[in-house]
Design a protein around this motif. Structure first.
Motif, PDB file in Angstrom:
ATOM      1  N   ARG A  68       2.176   2.172  -3.616  1.00 12.11           N
ATOM      2  CA  ARG A  68       1.258   2.229  -4.755  1.00 12.11           C
ATOM      3  C   ARG A  68       1.225   3.628  -5.365  1.00 12.11           C
ATOM      4  NH1 ARG A  68      -3.277  -1.586  -1.885  1.00 12.11           N
ATOM      5  NH2 ARG A  68      -1.955  -3.435  -1.981  1.00 12.11           N
ATOM      6  N   ALA A 116       0.815  -1.224   0.000  1.00 12.64           N
ATOM      7  CA  ALA A 116       0.000   0.000   0.000  1.00 12.64           C
ATOM      8  C   ALA A 116       0.846   1.270   0.000  1.00 12.64           C
ATOM      9  CB  ALA A 116      -0.959  -0.012   1.188  1.00 12.64           C
ATOM     10  N   GLU A 117       1.915   1.277   0.775  1.00 11.06           N
ATOM     11  CA  GLU A 117       2.725   2.508   0.884  1.00 11.06           C
ATOM     12  C   GLU A 117       3.531   2.807  -0.377  1.00 11.06           C
ATOM     13  OE1 GLU A 117       5.301  -0.817   2.580  1.00 11.06           O
ATOM     14  OE2 GLU A 117       3.177  -0.281   2.649  1.00 11.06           O
TER      15      GLU A 117
END
Length: 117
Positions: A61, A58-59
């Motif tokens: 993307r 997620a970090e």
């Protein structure tokens, strides 16, 4: 170059980088020696290859890592003899669906998985 004849199915479920694994069934993007994304590519069987799974933490993307891997994997599958390149996309994820369309994929069917217990 978009994957000619690419047909993703949709089903619910699960940038400045170098792509590794050119001879492997998948690819990884690296930045500063750390893997930042992954995309699997199946062998060509009966003229078809499948992309997936595709994952970026997620970090990390929004930087194009997975997009580059999907594009490279799709091109590798096509040059490896695949007439069709398939992928399964989560209908609830408009970001990945938009990216896949930009790469030349188009939806062809929705799938549902039923489990009888």
């Amino acid at each position: 170059m978009p994957p000619r004849g690419a047909h993703p199915s949709a089903r619910s479920g699960p940038g400045a980088a170098s792509a590794a694994g050119a001879g492997s069934p998948g690819g990884r993007s690296h930045r500063d020696g750390r893997p930042v994304s992954f995309a699997g590519v199946s062998p060509v069987i009966a003229g078809m290859s499948r992309i997936g799974p595709v994952f970026t933490p997620a970090e990390l993307r929004g930087r194009g890592y997975a997009s580059a891997l999907v594009a490279a994997g799709s091109a590798r599958a096509r040059t490896g003899g695949a007439a069709e390149v398939l992928l399964f996309a989560d209908l609830a994820n408009p970001t990945s669906n938009s990216i896949y369309r930009k790469l030349g994929y188009r939806p062809v069917e929705d799938c549902v998985v039923l489990e009888f217990v």
